[in-house]
Design a protein around this motif. Structure first.
Motif, PDB file in Angstrom:
ATOM      1  N   SER A 128       8.832  -5.106  13.595  1.00  0.00           N
ATOM      2  CA  SER A 128       7.669  -5.916  13.236  1.00  0.00           C
ATOM      3  C   SER A 128       6.498  -5.033  12.839  1.00  0.00           C
ATOM      4  O   SER A 128       5.732  -5.364  11.920  1.00  0.00           O
ATOM      5  N   ARG A 129       6.349  -3.901  13.513  1.00  0.00           N
ATOM      6  CA  ARG A 129       5.290  -2.969  13.130  1.00  0.00           C
ATOM      7  C   ARG A 129       5.595  -2.324  11.777  1.00  0.00           C
ATOM      8  O   ARG A 129       4.698  -2.100  10.965  1.00  0.00           O
ATOM      9  N   LEU A 130       6.865  -2.040  11.549  1.00  0.00           N
ATOM     10  CA  LEU A 130       7.223  -1.484  10.253  1.00  0.00           C
ATOM     11  C   LEU A 130       7.052  -2.499   9.127  1.00  0.00           C
ATOM     12  O   LEU A 130       6.848  -2.118   7.975  1.00  0.00           O
ATOM     13  N   ALA A 131       7.137  -3.789   9.436  1.00  0.00           N
ATOM     14  CA  ALA A 131       6.833  -4.796   8.420  1.00  0.00           C
ATOM     15  C   ALA A 131       5.383  -4.653   7.967  1.00  0.00           C
ATOM     16  O   ALA A 131       5.076  -4.720   6.770  1.00  0.00           O
ATOM     17  N   LEU A 132       4.480  -4.474   8.931  1.00  0.00           N
ATOM     18  CA  LEU A 132       3.083  -4.234   8.585  1.00  0.00           C
ATOM     19  C   LEU A 132       2.922  -2.905   7.855  1.00  0.00           C
ATOM     20  O   LEU A 132       2.164  -2.793   6.880  1.00  0.00           O
ATOM     21  N   TYR A 133       3.645  -1.903   8.338  1.00  0.00           N
ATOM     22  CA  TYR A 133       3.577  -0.589   7.701  1.00  0.00           C
ATOM     23  C   TYR A 133       4.023  -0.681   6.245  1.00  0.00           C
ATOM     24  O   TYR A 133       3.377  -0.127   5.342  1.00  0.00           O
ATOM     25  N   TYR A 134       5.134  -1.383   6.011  1.00  0.00           N
ATOM     26  CA  TYR A 134       5.664  -1.482   4.652  1.00  0.00           C
ATOM     27  C   TYR A 134       4.646  -2.117   3.706  1.00  0.00           C
ATOM     28  O   TYR A 134       4.422  -1.630   2.586  1.00  0.00           O
ATOM     29  N   ASN A 135       4.015  -3.207   4.145  1.00  0.00           N
ATOM     30  CA  ASN A 135       3.080  -3.924   3.283  1.00  0.00           C
ATOM     31  C   ASN A 135       1.754  -3.199   3.100  1.00  0.00           C
ATOM     32  O   ASN A 135       1.147  -3.291   2.023  1.00  0.00           O
ATOM     33  N   SER A 136       1.283  -2.506   4.151  1.00  0.00           N
ATOM     34  CA  SER A 136      -0.084  -1.981   4.113  1.00  0.00           C
ATOM     35  C   SER A 136      -0.184  -0.462   4.031  1.00  0.00           C
ATOM     36  O   SER A 136      -1.126   0.061   3.426  1.00  0.00           O
ATOM     37  N   ILE A 137       0.753   0.266   4.634  1.00  0.00           N
ATOM     38  CA  ILE A 137       0.623   1.719   4.720  1.00  0.00           C
ATOM     39  C   ILE A 137       1.519   2.440   3.716  1.00  0.00           C
ATOM     40  O   ILE A 137       1.091   3.422   3.099  1.00  0.00           O
ATOM     41  N   GLN A 138       2.735   1.961   3.531  1.00  0.00           N
ATOM     42  CA  GLN A 138       3.638   2.611   2.587  1.00  0.00           C
ATOM     43  C   GLN A 138       3.043   2.737   1.181  1.00  0.00           C
ATOM     44  O   GLN A 138       3.197   3.786   0.542  1.00  0.00           O
ATOM     45  N   PRO A 139       2.312   1.733   0.670  1.00  0.00           N
ATOM     46  CA  PRO A 139       1.720   1.905  -0.663  1.00  0.00           C
ATOM     47  C   PRO A 139       0.712   3.048  -0.726  1.00  0.00           C
ATOM     48  O   PRO A 139       0.479   3.602  -1.813  1.00  0.00           O
ATOM     49  N   LEU A 140       0.118   3.399   0.431  1.00  0.00           N
ATOM     50  CA  LEU A 140      -0.844   4.487   0.471  1.00  0.00           C
ATOM     51  C   LEU A 140      -0.178   5.824   0.771  1.00  0.00           C
ATOM     52  O   LEU A 140      -0.489   6.843   0.156  1.00  0.00           O
TER      53      LEU A 140
END
Length: 500
Positions: free
Chosen positions: A256-268
């Motif tokens: 679930s945390r990686l879901a947030l990571y994928y949407n918000s942090i991975q693009p950066l």
């Protein structure tokens, strides 16, 4: 065994200056302040998000290690060894692997993670120090070039490397390297099983809260990015192995945390090449992020209405495993040994139905790794899978079932399409019973009616397994093992053994 397609040369990417790897020093610094137990935040939502600052590029942390263990695991009262390392019953060195623990540290950025949007840097330069556990091939010839970086799960209050424990046979057989990262406060600093409380001698210098000033895990995303950066840029972390593919994985809360990571942090950050999210809630997922994402769910998450529908796309694939549970029997049998040895939180199994589905989810996970690597490296898309059938109700969803109590649809392993028991993802009762699913063996009379001979049972298992092999939901080695287990069973004989 199906093999990966040949590797192609990857484009280089800009990276920060290499971190420094030093010999392990005596850990003499005082332990950071202990943080009182509290609820685990679903995601970081700092109140100061409107005071956004410019985010820095992902830094390469300073890495220290390997950190030596004073005595073999389980023999030292101070726990001066890696938590849940050297698992009982699994000889890492006998597989041609090395297991080592490292500390890594630096300064992290605090992020807000708005839905379906790039992360917002709230503040920067927060000091942290945490750990990673590395399991890697002992020679370059055994390394397949892929590193699995797991955001270890902390729901039980300690650092549980679920992906490793589920798939360790496959990962070591195929030459993956594995890195487990402790990024959250609960796993690092919460009493009584967080690292600093579990072993002040070994872990007393670790801190992911900036000295107790940030306790909502909003630093965890950048910490996880920096771990991946260390894997990419510091050869000593992997004993000189050079990765060309780095995948981020996580289970349950970590997924679930990686879901947030994928949407918000991975693009950066763009540190990871692909993602596998196992039995987590979260979504929907952005489709403008180039990194490939494979989401694997069990019947439990479907029953709890935690798998929001989203169509497969060029970057997203969703699989659901019929009859499987969030925590399954085979994984728990592995997990219990290490948990007992290290004095960690015991389990409660007094559920309303016999707990722990026997559907072997690791077979689907193993196939998922295989397909994800070829998807990332060569854009060969994984197979699509039918969803588990559901019926909407005012309170969520209901899963309709056949005469054997088994769900319709989904990926259907032999345990559900050549059944000897009713396996489901549903249960109730105290503690975590709702995550354990259920397993209720058929009576001898029912088994005899389904499989009048042993050959009839073996044929049924073989047919289902070969179908899944053709569809890509199980690999050859696991398929052969499934059939072999049916062959040595006594199902369909006049004296069937009790089913565990």
């Amino acid at each position: 065994m199906k093999r990966f397609l040949p590797r192609t040369k990857r484009r280089s990417r800009p990276v920060a200056v290499l971190g420094v790897l030093t010999a392990a020093a005596v850990l003499s610094a005082a332990a950071p302040p202990q943080i009182a137990a509290g609820p685990i935040a679903e995601h970081a939502t700092p109140k100061t998000a409107d005071l956004a600052v410019a985010a820095k590029p992902v830094a390469t942390p300073i890495v220290t290690g390997p950190i030596p263990a004073a005595m073999p695991p389980g023999t030292d009262l101070t726990h001066n060894y890696p938590q849940l390392a050297a698992e009982p019953g699994f000889d890492v060195s006998g597989r041609g692997y090395v297991e080592e623990e490292f500390f890594f540290e630096g300064k992290a950025t605090r992020y807000d993670t708005p839905p379906m949007a790039d992360g917002v840097a709230v503040s920067t330069d927060h000091p942290y120090r945490t750990r990673m556990i590395v399991r890697r091939p002992d020679t370059p010839a055994k390394f397949n070039g892929v590193v699995i970086v797991e955001w270890v799960n902390v729901t039980s209050g300690y650092n549980l490397d679920v992906h490793w424990q589920e798939s360790r046979d496959y990962l070591t057989r195929e030459g993956y390297a594995y890195v487990g990262v402790s990024a959250q406060r609960v796993g690092v600093q919460q009493e009584p099983y967080g690292l600093t409380a579990w072993s002040p001698t070994r872990y007393g210098t670790l801190d992911v809260t900036a000295g107790g000033t940030i306790t909502d895990d909003s630093l965890s995303y950048d910490i996880f990015s920096q771990a991946g950066q260390a894997v990419r840029t510091n050869p000593a972390v992997l004993g000189g192995l050079r990765p060309d593919t780095v995948l981020a994985v996580g289970q349950s809360q970590s997924a679930s945390r990686l879901a947030l990571y994928y949407n918000s942090i991975q693009p950066l950050a763009r540190v990871y090449d692909g993602f596998m999210l196992f039995v987590g809630s979260g979504g929907p997922f952005r489709t403008d992020v180039p990194a490939k994402l494979l989401r694997i769910s069990t019947e439990t998450e479907v029953a709890l209405n935690r798998v929001p529908y989203q169509a497969d796309s060029r970057v997203l694939r969703s699989w659901e495993i019929a009859g499987a549970s969030h925590v399954d029997y085979w994984f728990m049998m592995n997990r219990m040994q290490g948990v007992a040895r290290d004095g960690l939180r015991p389990f409660e199994f007094a559920c309303d139905r016999p707990p722990l589905s026997h559907v072997d989810t690791k077979n689907v996970l193993n196939a998922g790794y295989h397909h994800l690597v070829n998807w990332v490296r060569h854009d060969v898309q994984p197979p699509t899978a039918p969803r588990i059938r559901t019926m909407p109700t005012p309170d969520g969803v209901v899963i309709p079932r056949d005469e054997n109590g088994i769900a319709f649809g989904g990926i259907r392993l032999a345990e559900v399409d050549a059944p000897i028991a009713t396996n489901t993802g549903e249960n109730s009762g105290p503690e975590l019973c709702r995550l354990y699913g259920s397993h209720q063996p058929f009576t001898a009379e029912k088994l005899a009616s389904l499989y009048p001979t042993h050959d009839a049972y073996v044929r049924a298992v073989r047919n289902v397994t070969n179908s899944n092999l053709r569809k890509g939901f199980i690999l050859e080695r696991d398929a052969a093992e499934t059939v072999r287990e049916a062959e040595v069973s006594r199902v369909g004989t006049s004296h069937p053994l009790p089913i565990p």
